[in-house]
Design an enzyme around this catalytic site. Structure first.
Site, PDB file in Angstrom:
ATOM      1  N   ARG A 146       0.818  -1.233   0.000  1.00 41.31           N
ATOM      2  CA  ARG A 146       0.000   0.000   0.000  1.00 41.31           C
ATOM      3  C   ARG A 146       0.844   1.273   0.000  1.00 41.31           C
ATOM      4  O   ARG A 146       0.394   2.334   0.393  1.00 41.31           O
ATOM      5  CB  ARG A 146      -0.982   0.030   1.176  1.00 41.31           C
ATOM      6  N   LYS A 154       3.813  11.945 -10.972  1.00 44.32           N
ATOM      7  CA  LYS A 154       2.971  11.136 -11.867  1.00 44.32           C
ATOM      8  C   LYS A 154       3.696   9.822 -12.146  1.00 44.32           C
ATOM      9  O   LYS A 154       4.850   9.825 -12.589  1.00 44.32           O
ATOM     10  CB  LYS A 154       2.719  11.861 -13.189  1.00 44.32           C
ATOM     11  N   GLU A 187      10.887  19.714 -23.820  1.00 42.47           N
ATOM     12  CA  GLU A 187      10.211  19.988 -22.546  1.00 42.47           C
ATOM     13  C   GLU A 187      10.838  21.198 -21.839  1.00 42.47           C
ATOM     14  O   GLU A 187      10.179  21.860 -21.048  1.00 42.47           O
ATOM     15  CB  GLU A 187      10.253  18.757 -21.629  1.00 42.47           C
ATOM     16  N   LYS A 235       8.592  23.566 -12.950  1.00 44.82           N
ATOM     17  CA  LYS A 235       7.717  22.411 -12.717  1.00 44.82           C
ATOM     18  C   LYS A 235       7.327  22.345 -11.237  1.00 44.82           C
ATOM     19  O   LYS A 235       6.168  22.056 -10.892  1.00 44.82           O
ATOM     20  CB  LYS A 235       8.405  21.114 -13.150  1.00 44.82           C
ATOM     21  N   GLU A 261      -3.635  17.928 -10.715  1.00 48.65           N
ATOM     22  CA  GLU A 261      -4.192  18.437 -11.983  1.00 48.65           C
ATOM     23  C   GLU A 261      -5.698  18.649 -11.896  1.00 48.65           C
ATOM     24  O   GLU A 261      -6.454  18.182 -12.741  1.00 48.65           O
ATOM     25  CB  GLU A 261      -3.830  17.470 -13.126  1.00 48.65           C
ATOM     26  N   ARG A 297      -1.788  22.686 -13.398  1.00 50.61           N
ATOM     27  CA  ARG A 297      -0.863  21.647 -13.851  1.00 50.61           C
ATOM     28  C   ARG A 297      -1.103  21.278 -15.322  1.00 50.61           C
ATOM     29  O   ARG A 297      -0.184  20.861 -16.028  1.00 50.61           O
ATOM     30  CB  ARG A 297      -0.971  20.400 -12.956  1.00 50.61           C
ATOM     31  N   ASN A 300       0.790  20.392 -20.207  1.00 46.89           N
ATOM     32  CA  ASN A 300       0.437  19.588 -21.380  1.00 46.89           C
ATOM     33  C   ASN A 300       0.537  20.376 -22.681  1.00 46.89           C
ATOM     34  O   ASN A 300       0.094  19.896 -23.722  1.00 46.89           O
ATOM     35  CB  ASN A 300      -0.992  19.027 -21.220  1.00 46.89           C
ATOM     36  N   HIS A 347       1.031  18.728 -26.065  1.00 45.51           N
ATOM     37  CA  HIS A 347       0.817  17.289 -25.914  1.00 45.51           C
ATOM     38  C   HIS A 347      -0.413  16.779 -26.659  1.00 45.51           C
ATOM     39  O   HIS A 347      -0.457  15.609 -27.019  1.00 45.51           O
ATOM     40  CB  HIS A 347       0.723  16.920 -24.423  1.00 45.51           C
ATOM     41  N   HIS A 380       0.265  14.059 -29.091  1.00 51.08           N
ATOM     42  CA  HIS A 380      -0.291  12.718 -28.854  1.00 51.08           C
ATOM     43  C   HIS A 380      -0.939  12.177 -30.128  1.00 51.08           C
ATOM     44  O   HIS A 380      -0.786  11.005 -30.478  1.00 51.08           O
ATOM     45  CB  HIS A 380      -1.307  12.778 -27.713  1.00 51.08           C
ATOM     46  N   HIS A 409       8.508  10.865 -28.190  1.00 49.49           N
ATOM     47  CA  HIS A 409       7.533  11.676 -27.441  1.00 49.49           C
ATOM     48  C   HIS A 409       7.916  13.169 -27.449  1.00 49.49           C
ATOM     49  O   HIS A 409       7.094  14.036 -27.756  1.00 49.49           O
ATOM     50  CB  HIS A 409       7.415  11.155 -26.011  1.00 49.49           C
TER      51      HIS A 409
END
Ligand code: GLY
Length: 369
Positions: free
Chosen positions: A121, A143, A185, A227, A237, A242, A246, A249, A253, A267
C-alpha cells in the site's frame, strides 16, 4: 549544486542538480535509508553505464545495493514488468518506510514509482533520472504509470518521490536525438509562462545540445523550478494549473498515435511539433501574433526538432489526426481541453476549441511544404 524545493503539501522534497551527482548518490541517499541495503530498479542500458559508479557510492556509505535490471524501452512500462518489479521488491522484503531507488529515464521512473505506490500500500522512492526528459519533467511531480493495450499511462497513481537527484553528466552518453527530444520539454517552460527563459533558449539551446555543462545545469534547474512551482500549486491536476504542462501534448499525442508510438516520432519530438502547431493554431484563431508563432516554430526547427507536419510525411488528413484526439486521456465530459497561447510565455487552457476547426487547420498544415 542547485537545490530546488518542491513544496507539495504533506510531501515536500528537494531536487538536487549537479554534474557528478551519480558518483555521490550514496551520500545523498544515506539520510533516506534506514537499513544497510537498498533496492535499485534500472534498465540494461543505464546499468551498463552507471551501475558500478552508483553501487560504489552506496558501498562507500556501507550500503549494499541490490539491483533489478529491466529491458530498456517503452514496452517495459507494462503489467508484466510491473508484476516483476513488485515480486522482486517483496522478495527483497521492502517495508513501507523504506525508500527504493529508480535509476533511469522516464520509463524506469514511471514504472518504479507506480510499484512504490502500491507495494504494501505504498513505500517511498527516490528518483535518479538519467535522461533530459526525466530530469526536467517526469521525475518531478509524482505522476507514475504504466501503459496498457488501451493506451499510454492509463493506469497509475500520484506518488511523490522523497528526493530527486539529477546529474547532467548522465546526458553525455545518450544519443543526441534523445537529448534533443528532451529539450522540447525545456522550451515548453519558456512558452508556458516565462518569456525570458524562451529567449534564453533561443540564445543558448544549441550550447545545451552541444553538451556545455553550465547551459545544461542552468536549463535543468530553471525547468525544475518551473515544474516545482506548477505542481505545488496543483498537485493532482484539478484546478487547470498543472494542465499547462500539457502544452503541445494534444497535437503531439495525435501525431504519436498516427505514427504508431514508434521511433518515427519520439515523445519529445511530438511535443516539439505539437507546440509549433499549438502556436500556429493560436495565431490562426487570432489569439497570438503570427510573428511570435513563427518565432516558436523557428526555434524548434533551429535545434533540429520537427516544426512542421511536412517533416513527418503523413498520408492521413486533418480529420483523422483530430479523431486521435478524441481518445486523449485528457478528454473531459466530451470536450478536449486545449493548451493555446496568447503570446510567448502566455499559455492558457481553452475549453471551447472546435475539433472541426482543428481538423481544417491540420489539413492546411499537411498541405504546407
Ligand atoms: N508531464 C506532465 C505533468 O507532470 O503533469
Amino acid at each position: 549544486m542547485a537545490t530546488i524545493p518542491v513544496a507539495i503539501a504533506g510531501a515536500p522534497y528537494d531536487v538536487r542538480i549537479e554534474a557528478g551527482l551519480l558518483a555521490k548518490a550514496g551520500t545523498h541517499c544515506r539520510p533516506f535509508l534506514r537499513k544497510d541495503t537498498v533496492a535499485i530498479v534500472t534498465d540494461e542500458h543505464v546499468a551498463a553505464r552507471w551501475r558500478e559508479t552508483v553501487a560504489a557510492s552506496f558501498a562507500a556509505e556501507g550500503i549494499e545495493s541490490r539491483w533489478l535490471v529491466l529491458p530498456a524501452g517503452e514496452s517495459t512500462k507494462s503489467w508484466e514488468q510491473l508484476a516483476r518489479v513488485i515480486d522482486w521488491l517483496l522478495a527483497q522484503e521492502v517495508e513501507r518506510k523504506d525508500n527504493i531507488v529508480a535509476l533511469g529515464g522516464g520509463v524506469i521512473g514511471d514504472l518504479t514509482g507506480f510499484a512504490a505506490a502500491i507495494v504494501k500500500r505504498g513505500c517511498g522512492f527516490i528518483q535518479i533520472p538519467t535522461t533530459l526528459l526525466a530530469q526536467v519533467d517526469s521525475s518531478v511531480g509524482g505522476k507514475t504509470a504504466i501503459n496498457t493495450p488501451a493506451g499510454k499511462n492509463l493506469v497509475g497513481a500520484f506518488h511523490q518521490p522523497v528526493l530527486v537527484l539529477a546529474d547532467p553528466l548522465s546526458l553525455d552518453t545518450l544519443p543526441a536525438r534523445d537529448v534533443r527530444a528532451g529539450y522540447a520539454e525545456v522550451v515548453k517552460y519558456g512558452l508556458i509562462d516565462d518569456a525570458p527563459f524562451f529567449e534564453w533558449c533561443e540564445a543558448n539551446g544549441h550550447h545545451l545540445l552541444a553538451g556545455e555543462a553550465d547551459a545544461r545545469e542552468y536549463a535543468i534547474a530553471r525547468s525544475v523550478a518551473a515544474k516545482a512551482r506548477i505542481v505545488a500549486a496543483d498537485e493532482k491536476e484539478t484546478t487547470g494549473v498543472r494542465a499547462l504542462l500539457n502544452l503541445g501534448h494534444t497535437f503531439g499525442h495525435a501525431l504519436e498515435a498516427e505514427t504508431g508510438f514508434s521511433d518515427r516520432l519520439l515523445h519529445g519530438e511530438g511535443v516539439a511539433l505539437g507546440m509549433a502547431l499549438a502556436a500556429r493554431f493560436s495565431a490562426r484563431q487570432g489569439l497570438m501574433n503570427g510573428q511570435d508563432a513563427e518565432r516558436v516554430a523557428a526555434h524548434i526547427g533551429a535545434v533540429g526538432l520537427p516544426a512542421s507536419l511536412a517533416a513527418l510525411n503523413l498520408s492521413c488528413d486533418g480529420r483523422r489526426l483530430a479523431d486521435h484526439m478524441l481518445h486523449d486521456k485528457k478528454m473531459d465530459a466530451g470536450t478536449l481541453p486545449f493548451l493555446l497561447l496568447r503570446g510567448i510565455g502566455e499559455t492558457f487552457l481553452a475549453k471551447d476549441v472546435d475539433l472541426g476547426d482543428v481538423a481544417a487547420f491540420l489539413d492546411d498544415e499537411l498541405a504546407r511544404r
